[in-house]
Design a protein around this motif. Structure first.
Motif, mmCIF file in Angstrom:
data_model
loop_
_atom_site.group_PDB
_atom_site.id
_atom_site.type_symbol
_atom_site.label_atom_id
_atom_site.label_comp_id
_atom_site.label_asym_id
_atom_site.label_seq_id
_atom_site.Cartn_x
_atom_site.Cartn_y
_atom_site.Cartn_z
ATOM 1 N N HIS A 25 -18.004 37.059 30.206
ATOM 2 C CA HIS A 25 -17.510 36.965 31.581
ATOM 3 C C HIS A 25 -18.660 36.994 32.588
ATOM 4 C CE1 HIS A 25 -13.017 37.325 31.295
ATOM 5 N NE2 HIS A 25 -13.366 37.597 30.048
ATOM 6 N N ALA A 75 -20.296 33.651 32.857
ATOM 7 C CA ALA A 75 -19.455 32.690 33.567
ATOM 8 C C ALA A 75 -19.458 32.948 35.067
ATOM 9 C CB ALA A 75 -18.038 32.748 33.027
ATOM 10 N N TYR A 76 -19.371 34.201 35.469
ATOM 11 C CA TYR A 76 -19.329 34.509 36.897
ATOM 12 C C TYR A 76 -20.637 34.114 37.580
ATOM 13 C CZ TYR A 76 -15.392 37.453 35.378
ATOM 14 O OH TYR A 76 -14.233 37.929 34.824
ATOM 15 N N TYR A 85 -18.047 42.865 35.734
ATOM 16 C CA TYR A 85 -17.118 43.000 34.618
ATOM 17 C C TYR A 85 -17.648 44.069 33.680
ATOM 18 C CZ TYR A 85 -14.016 41.377 30.816
ATOM 19 O OH TYR A 85 -13.066 41.276 29.838
ATOM 20 N N THR A 129 -4.175 39.568 29.328
ATOM 21 C CA THR A 129 -4.797 39.252 30.612
ATOM 22 C C THR A 129 -3.884 39.724 31.730
ATOM 23 O OG1 THR A 129 -5.752 37.261 29.620
ATOM 24 C CG2 THR A 129 -5.770 37.406 32.022
ATOM 25 N N GLN A 156 -8.837 33.176 30.538
ATOM 26 C CA GLN A 156 -8.754 34.368 31.382
ATOM 27 C C GLN A 156 -9.462 34.143 32.718
ATOM 28 O OE1 GLN A 156 -10.368 37.705 29.154
ATOM 29 N NE2 GLN A 156 -8.303 38.316 28.507
ATOM 30 N N ILE A 157 -10.631 33.540 32.668
ATOM 31 C CA ILE A 157 -11.396 33.333 33.901
ATOM 32 C C ILE A 157 -10.675 32.342 34.805
ATOM 33 C CG2 ILE A 157 -13.610 32.523 34.827
ATOM 34 C CD1 ILE A 157 -14.830 33.594 32.129
ATOM 35 N N ALA A 162 -9.792 33.403 38.537
ATOM 36 C CA ALA A 162 -10.361 32.608 39.623
ATOM 37 C C ALA A 162 -9.314 31.834 40.412
ATOM 38 C CB ALA A 162 -11.395 31.632 39.071
#
Length: 279
Positions: free
Chosen positions: A24, A27-28, A37, A90, A249-250, A254
């Motif tokens: 995560h 990705a962020y 996270y 999630t 999930q992201i 988002a």
């Protein structure tokens, strides 16, 4: 949703081994999202108290074992996959309450697609827990109509048999020692990484088992992956599913929608894959 919701965590017990923070966070950073996270050890007994204690800085949670059932119960809304499986991994935290998704199903479908499998004729599932339920829904989405579930206690398969009926699947139950030798497209191993499987049984499963999708990761080779290796058959471990369910999930965190791709999603997946290897 409050604009300042920037905190996310993965909860479960155990949790120290989780690679989700690395995935995560990578990705962020790629998406230039100012989110953090972390991880928290939470069991099913303590889940409700921990959830009620969160403040408005929290955007969402990833829930791993043993929390998928209690996360489902805590959700004020659930997606179709969560409703089908009775499992939520999630949670999007909103002013109206937690909204729940099961991204494990989509993670399985996407990981199989990465391995070149976009349809399934027959499947075999070893084990009968929460991940087995997600695997059953995934193969139903991929067109399977016949699934064999092998469990040490065949009576534990009853919920999967009932779910199969709702999905239009024929689910048959058998002990590990009595597997059907008819070839299958894919075998899902949902047992703990340390679970022992007799060599003769493992070799019998490998002979007709197609691709082995062993959902565990971080435990080295299992008895089943060794058996597949002896016959030269293909195997996947759980990291592909972990990666792909995290992508979904992201999307939820988002956009609020599991079906809305992230900006330049291929690039996001690339940095997540590199983080996974590094982790």
């Amino acid at each position: 949703m409050a604009a300042d919701r920037s905190r996310l965590e993965v909860w479960g017990d155990p949790i120290a081994h989780s690679l989700s923070p690395a995935l995560h966070s990578a990705a962020y950073a790629q998406l230039q999202l100012p989110w953090e996270y972390g991880r928290r050890r939470v069991d099913d007994i303590g889940f409700a108290g921990e959830l009620s204690g969160l403040d408005d800085s929290f955007r969402g949670l990833s829930c791993t074992m043993p929390l998928k059932g209690v996360a489902h119960a805590a959700s004020v809304w659930r997606d179709a996959r969560a409703e089908a499986t009775g499992a939520v991994n999630t949670l999007l935290l909103t002013s109206d309450g937690p909204r729940g998704w099961n991204t494990d199903v989509g993670g399985i479908v996407r990981a199989l697609a990465d391995a070149g499998i976009t349809s399934v004729d027959r499947a075999r599932i070893v084990g009968a827990g929460a991940t087995a339920t997600s695997a059953l829904v995934a193969v139903a989405e991929l067109g399977a109509r016949d699934v064999e579930v092998l469990a040490r206690r065949p009576d534990a398969v009853a919920p999967l048999t009932a779910l199969g009926e709702r999905l239009g699947l024929v689910v048959t139950a058998a002990p590990l020692s009595d597997a059907d030798r008819h070839p299958v497209t894919v075998t899902f191993a949902t047992l703990p990484g340390s679970a022992a499987v007799d060599t003769d049984i493992a070799d019998t499963l490998a002979a007709s088992g197609g691709l082995l999708f062993d959902v565990v990761y971080g435990h080295g080779q299992t008895d089943l992956t060794r058996a597949w290796g002896r016959v030269g058959a293909r195997t996947l471990d759980g990291t592909g599913m972990l990666l792909q369910q995290a992508v979904l999930q992201i999307r939820v965190f988002a956009t609020g929608d599991v079906d809305t791709p992230l900006p330049a999603e291929h690039d996001v997946i690339d940095v997540m894959r590199r983080a996974l290897v590094g982790g």
